[in-house]
Design a protein around this motif. Structure first.
Motif, PDB file in Angstrom:
ATOM      1  N   LEU A  22       0.787  -1.486  -0.056  1.00 56.92           N
ATOM      2  CA  LEU A  22       0.116   0.070  -0.098  1.00 56.92           C
ATOM      3  C   LEU A  22       0.712   1.628  -0.036  1.00 56.92           C
ATOM      4  O   LEU A  22       1.997   1.204   0.331  1.00 56.92           O
ATOM      5  CB  LEU A  22      -0.938  -0.098   0.941  1.00 56.92           C
ATOM      6  CG  LEU A  22      -1.861   1.215   0.916  1.00 56.92           C
ATOM      7  CD1 LEU A  22      -2.273   1.832   2.510  1.00 56.92           C
ATOM      8  CD2 LEU A  22      -2.933   1.386   0.017  1.00 56.92           C
ATOM      9  N   LEU A  54      -0.513   5.891  -0.600  1.00 57.73           N
ATOM     10  CA  LEU A  54      -1.178   6.836  -1.504  1.00 57.73           C
ATOM     11  C   LEU A  54      -0.349   7.764  -2.213  1.00 57.73           C
ATOM     12  O   LEU A  54       0.731   8.195  -1.853  1.00 57.73           O
ATOM     13  CB  LEU A  54      -2.123   7.750  -0.360  1.00 57.73           C
ATOM     14  CG  LEU A  54      -3.135   6.955   0.077  1.00 57.73           C
ATOM     15  CD1 LEU A  54      -3.862   7.934   1.431  1.00 57.73           C
ATOM     16  CD2 LEU A  54      -4.090   6.407  -0.750  1.00 57.73           C
ATOM     17  N   LYS A  94       0.620   0.170  -9.829  1.00 58.12           N
ATOM     18  CA  LYS A  94      -0.124   0.626  -8.831  1.00 58.12           C
ATOM     19  C   LYS A  94      -1.630   0.423  -9.156  1.00 58.12           C
ATOM     20  O   LYS A  94      -1.958   0.463 -10.314  1.00 58.12           O
ATOM     21  CB  LYS A  94       0.435   1.790  -8.622  1.00 58.12           C
ATOM     22  CG  LYS A  94      -0.661   2.836  -7.438  1.00 58.12           C
ATOM     23  CD  LYS A  94      -0.183   4.195  -7.160  1.00 58.12           C
ATOM     24  CE  LYS A  94      -1.140   5.081  -6.571  1.00 58.12           C
ATOM     25  NZ  LYS A  94      -0.733   6.210  -6.089  1.00 58.12           N
ATOM     26  N   HIS A 111      -5.911   0.945  -7.315  1.00 62.02           N
ATOM     27  CA  HIS A 111      -6.650   1.098  -6.255  1.00 62.02           C
ATOM     28  C   HIS A 111      -8.124   0.471  -6.612  1.00 62.02           C
ATOM     29  O   HIS A 111      -8.359   0.151  -7.581  1.00 62.02           O
ATOM     30  CB  HIS A 111      -7.312   2.696  -6.098  1.00 62.02           C
ATOM     31  CG  HIS A 111      -6.093   3.360  -5.404  1.00 62.02           C
ATOM     32  ND1 HIS A 111      -6.295   4.917  -5.413  1.00 62.02           N
ATOM     33  CD2 HIS A 111      -4.873   3.143  -5.065  1.00 62.02           C
ATOM     34  CE1 HIS A 111      -5.352   5.400  -4.715  1.00 62.02           C
ATOM     35  NE2 HIS A 111      -4.404   4.283  -4.415  1.00 62.02           N
ATOM     36  N   VAL A 134     -11.091   4.560  -0.960  1.00 61.88           N
ATOM     37  CA  VAL A 134      -9.933   3.526  -1.194  1.00 61.88           C
ATOM     38  C   VAL A 134      -9.933   2.348  -0.510  1.00 61.88           C
ATOM     39  O   VAL A 134      -9.661   2.349   0.705  1.00 61.88           O
ATOM     40  CB  VAL A 134      -8.645   4.173  -1.401  1.00 61.88           C
ATOM     41  CG1 VAL A 134      -7.535   3.210  -1.983  1.00 61.88           C
ATOM     42  CG2 VAL A 134      -8.460   5.219  -2.319  1.00 61.88           C
ATOM     43  N   HIS A 176      -5.295  -1.046  -1.880  1.00 64.13           N
ATOM     44  CA  HIS A 176      -4.284  -0.324  -2.622  1.00 64.13           C
ATOM     45  C   HIS A 176      -2.707  -1.077  -2.914  1.00 64.13           C
ATOM     46  O   HIS A 176      -2.344  -1.557  -1.703  1.00 64.13           O
ATOM     47  CB  HIS A 176      -3.878   1.062  -1.852  1.00 64.13           C
ATOM     48  CG  HIS A 176      -2.733   1.877  -2.289  1.00 64.13           C
ATOM     49  ND1 HIS A 176      -2.938   3.258  -2.057  1.00 64.13           N
ATOM     50  CD2 HIS A 176      -1.756   1.708  -2.808  1.00 64.13           C
ATOM     51  CE1 HIS A 176      -1.992   3.871  -2.625  1.00 64.13           C
ATOM     52  NE2 HIS A 176      -1.244   3.202  -3.223  1.00 64.13           N
TER      53      HIS A 176
END
Length: 347
Positions: free
Chosen positions: A20, A22, A181, A183, A191, A194
């Protein structure tokens, strides 16, 4: 009674899917992204890239509050996929795949036969199978460009067109189309899961030693069929799996049978819409009462209910990346055939 297991939830409840982080996405008009190539163009590159690109790296995966890291070496050589994934936290463990042979190694428990390989996760065959035209169930659009793990990427949003599936956002490396990557998002934009590479090297220089099993344990493996292997590489579906002894009166439109793993005395069928997947397990209920209802970890819903047919009680379990309301409707639509109930009662 055997408990339902599948590849996406094995190795300590999906810890081997562990990954994970962001990141911000550069929002630019779709026509200006990646040399005016379309979202469909990038989705078509994604399928072969997952298997036919050689690379090594480390990725993280988050589901709810659970975050895990894995090291991966992936090689496509002489028409064969070879891959080794190693847990980086939460204990040791690894998965090694050589062509049609898959071995799962757990610490202090030996190697576990993968009896139930279900499409699930960013490296699974669900992304490459292309069983159903994804554009029928998702609206695909380009969202911009970015840079991840040292590589230039393009961002593709797949927005669900109904309430029975989640939306996805994919970041693809521009030269190969490799997924770096992703989501999984709810209808509100939350989300839920991830995945992201934290380090990555796309290279054909993957040695044999990087793909060797290094964990000691009892040697047990599962062999995939040649048909399954070809389907994963070429986007061809194998013979359509069938529900045996039970049927579904309802499932979300677009989800078609994709696999039929073996579950001891039970019957299992996995369904895919070409992007998401869920599985339905139907097996005779044991003497120990199992909890019923829905639970969710990240984007993965587990819904369980008991169903009586004649004198026999069955346990129905729906597991997959679909909203809880959809999982409940699927579970409640299961109908047991009399012959299945009778044979289960005789065991």
């Amino acid at each position: 009674m055997s408990k339902p297991r599948y590849f996406g939830l094995s190795l300590t409840e999906l810890s081997l899917r562990g990954l994970l982080a962001l990141a911000l996405v550069l929002a630019v008009p779709a026509y200006a992204v990646a040399g005016e190539k379309t979202a469909v163009y990038w989705l078509e590159k994604l399928a072969p890239a997952l298997n036919m690109t050689s690379y090594r790296g480390v990725f993280v995966y988050a589901r709810g509050a659970s975050v895990h890291s894995m090291q991966i070496a992936h090689r496509y050589h002489d028409g064969m996929v070879e891959e080794r994934l190693v847990l980086q936290d939460g204990g040791s463990g690894e998965i090694v795949r050589r062509g049609v042979n898959v071995v799962c190694v757990l610490p202090n428990q030996g190697r576990v036969k993968l009896d139930q390989v279900i499409p699930s996760g960013p490296f699974a065959e669900v992304f490459a199978s292309q069983l159903i035209p994804v554009s029928r169930w998702y609206r695909a659009e380009l969202k911009g460009e970015d840079r991840i793990a040292g590589y230039d990427v393009v961002t593709v949003a797949l927005t669900a067109k109904d309430q029975y599936r989640y939306s996805h956002r994919l970041w693809l490396e521009k030269s190969t189309g490799l997924l770096v990557k992703s989501h999984v998002r709810s209808s509100s934009g939350e989300v839920l899961e991830h995945f992201q590479f934290t380090s990555l090297e796309i290279t054909d220089d993957i040695s044999d030693s990087e793909l060797e099993i290094r964990t000691e344990g009892l040697e047990v493996s599962r062999t995939l069929s040649d048909t399954d292997q070809r389907a994963g590489l070429q986007g061809e579906s194998a013979q359509t799996p069938r529900m045996q002894g039970w049927q579904l009166d309802w499932r979300p439109e677009g989800f078609e049978p994709a696999a039929a793993p073996i579950t001891g005395k039970g019957q299992t069928v996995a369904f895919s819409d070409g992007l998401a997947a869920f599985s339905v397990f139907v097996e005779p209920a044991g003497r120990v009462s199992m909890p019923t209802g829905a639970s969710r970890v990240g984007a993965t819903t587990i819904y369980m209910r008991q169903l009586q047919s004649g004198k026999q009680m069955f346990l129905v379990t729906v597991v997959g990346e679909i909203p809880p309301a959809a999982a409940r409707q699927v579970a409640e639509s299961v109908q047991i055939e009399k012959t299945f109930a009778l044979s289960a009662g005789e065991q």
